[in-house]
Write an enzyme that holds these catalytic residues in place. Structure first.
Site, short mmCIF file in Angstrom:
data_model
loop_
_atom_site.label_atom_id
_atom_site.label_comp_id
_atom_site.label_asym_id
_atom_site.label_seq_id
_atom_site.Cartn_x
_atom_site.Cartn_y
_atom_site.Cartn_z
N TYR A 219 -42.13 10.14 40.58
CA TYR A 219 -43.53 10.54 40.70
C TYR A 219 -44.32 10.16 39.46
O TYR A 219 -43.95 10.54 38.36
CB TYR A 219 -43.65 12.05 40.93
CG TYR A 219 -45.09 12.48 41.01
CD1 TYR A 219 -45.85 12.18 42.14
CD2 TYR A 219 -45.70 13.13 39.96
CE1 TYR A 219 -47.17 12.52 42.20
CE2 TYR A 219 -47.04 13.48 40.01
CZ TYR A 219 -47.77 13.18 41.14
OH TYR A 219 -49.09 13.52 41.21
N ASP B 47 -55.54 3.89 38.92
CA ASP B 47 -55.77 4.94 37.93
C ASP B 47 -55.29 4.36 36.60
O ASP B 47 -54.10 4.13 36.43
CB ASP B 47 -54.95 6.17 38.34
CG ASP B 47 -55.04 7.31 37.33
OD1 ASP B 47 -55.50 7.08 36.20
OD2 ASP B 47 -54.61 8.43 37.69
N LYS C 85 -50.45 10.33 42.56
CA LYS C 85 -50.50 10.15 44.00
C LYS C 85 -51.12 8.78 44.28
O LYS C 85 -51.74 8.17 43.42
CB LYS C 85 -51.32 11.30 44.59
CG LYS C 85 -50.77 11.92 45.87
CD LYS C 85 -49.29 11.98 46.00
CE LYS C 85 -48.80 12.51 47.34
NZ LYS C 85 -47.35 12.65 47.37
#
Ligand code: 13P
Ligand code: 13P
Ligand code: MG
Ligand code: MG
Length: 375
Positions: free
Chosen positions: A237, A15, A240
């Site tokens: 985080y 990403d 994902k």
């Protein structure tokens, strides 16, 4: 390149910027990555390639003769992601460079942020493969479908009626917390396999191999899944993992329809909004691989290919672009509504131990001093 020779298929994704938010990849990023790979193809590094997206993840699918973990191929993927990141920055896309977590490429993208599924195989007379590209979920999302394809006779008729498959397969399972692996035999150890892989946030199927006596050599994978965990790289985080997988089909392996069949059931996976929720995995054609509702629901794309004797990728065929998966999509939407109505409550929200790397601990930290002992 010819039948009987070794060829490597590499699927590497990252990403590097969403448009808008975390919903999809801007076409300019795909174009930029294509230019980089096209150059490498002209120079002979790649036999063939295809660039696409799944949600906000840029997907590189490549064939070459360099083997798995090749510094040249990983370097190329890294360069494509870096160049696409430059475009993402120019356009002000969301989370530009999100998955390029460490700027220290030294021969391999593993551990730097991108996810990798690669296999070196001896090209069969006809080599049908499926590449799977998931968004808004984690590698354990593949446990159930891969198990069904290669071990569940209620999914794969070939396990019962095809003598080439009747002996079953071997599963390489990784404990991604302890960084250990175990190889287990199906069907002999089926219940033990399930004891592990049912705990999908910890034990993930990494590869599937044939057994002795199968037409495919015993040490050659017939399925491989990316197992990179972003939070382990970043320590917090950032997004994902959004895993990918490669599965070979037919002639002593699950038929194409047996490879796709598990996705007719939209099973619950973790990911979705802020990587912090359980939700159904919805099989979609590429045009709908664009998470929207509550940044989801999590999506699965399946691309079908035949590898030509020259190693060319003949495809893709957008396999979930078919009304046969409409019911699964409808069911996924029904589950979406049901799960969403739990709001911030578990089991829609992930259990506390899986929230460790999200922003929740920051909120709980503020409340720490307000607690007093109960008599
Ligand atoms: P193969 O054994 O040639 O893969 O054929 C199985 C099949 O496709 C039946 O659906
Ligand atoms: P991605 O992992 O696809 O970037 O999504 C992150 C997120 O937080 C979605 O809500
Ligand atoms: Mg993102
Ligand atoms: Mg993503």
């Amino acid at each position: 390149m010819a039948v009987g020779e070794k060829i490597t298929i590499s699927v590497i994704k990252a990403d590097v910027g969403g448009w808008p938010g975390h919903s999809r990849v801007h076409p300019a990023l795909i174009e930029r990555a294509k230019e980089v790979l096209s150059e490498a193809q002209k120079e002979g590094t790649l036999i063939d390639f295809y660039v696409t997206y799944a949600g906000d993840d840029l997907q590189l699918i490549m064939t070459h003769k360099k083997g798995v973990d090749s510094p040249e191929i990983h370097g190329l993927a890294w360069e494509a992601f870096k160049k696409a990141t430059e475009v993402a920055k120019e356009l002000g896309l969301y989370g530009a460079g999100q998955d390029l977590l460490k700027d220290a490429f030294s021969g391999n993208v593993r551990g730097l942020g991108p996810s990798v599924a690669e296999m070196e195989i001896t090209l069969r007379k006809s080599e049908p493969i499926v590449t799977f590209h998931l968004d808004k979920t984690e590698p354990g999302a593949f446990n159930l479908p891969i198990f069904r394809m290669f071990a569940d006779p209620f999914n794969t008729a070939g396990l019962v009626i095809d003598p080439k498959m009747h002996m079953g397969f071997r599963f390489e399972i990784w404990d991604i917390l302890e960084h250990k692996r175990v190889i287990m035999n199906s069907p002999e150890e089926m219940y033990d396999i399930l004891a592990l892989i049912g705990a999908k946030s910890r034990y993930v199927i990494k590869r599937v191999y044939p057994k002795e006596g199968h037409p495919i050599p015993k040490d050659e994978p017939v399925a491989v899944v990316s197992t990179e965990k972003l939070y382990e790289v970043a320590g917090e985080y950032v997004g994902k993992d959004d895993p990918v997988a490669i599965v070979r089909a037919q002639s002593g392996l699950p038929a194409l329809g047996e490879v796709l069949e598990p996705f007719a059931f939209p099973h619950l996976v973790s990911g979705w909004m802020r990587g912090s929720h359980n939700g159904p995995l919805m099989p979609v054609p590429l045009k709908y691989a664009t998470p929207t509702r509550f940044d989801g629901p999590p999506r699965a794309v399946a691309l079908g290919w035949q590898i030509s004797p020259e190693g060319k990728l003949i495809g893709p065929v957008d396999l979930f672009d078919d009304p046969a998966f409409d019911w699964a999509r409808q069911k996924a939407l029904e589950i979406t509504d049901y799960m969403r109505r739990h709001g911030p409550f578990e089991p829609h929200r992930l259990p506390l131990e899986e929230m460790e790397y999200t922003t929740l601990p920051g909120v709980l930290e503020k409340l720490k001093d307000r607690f007093e002992p109960i008599e």
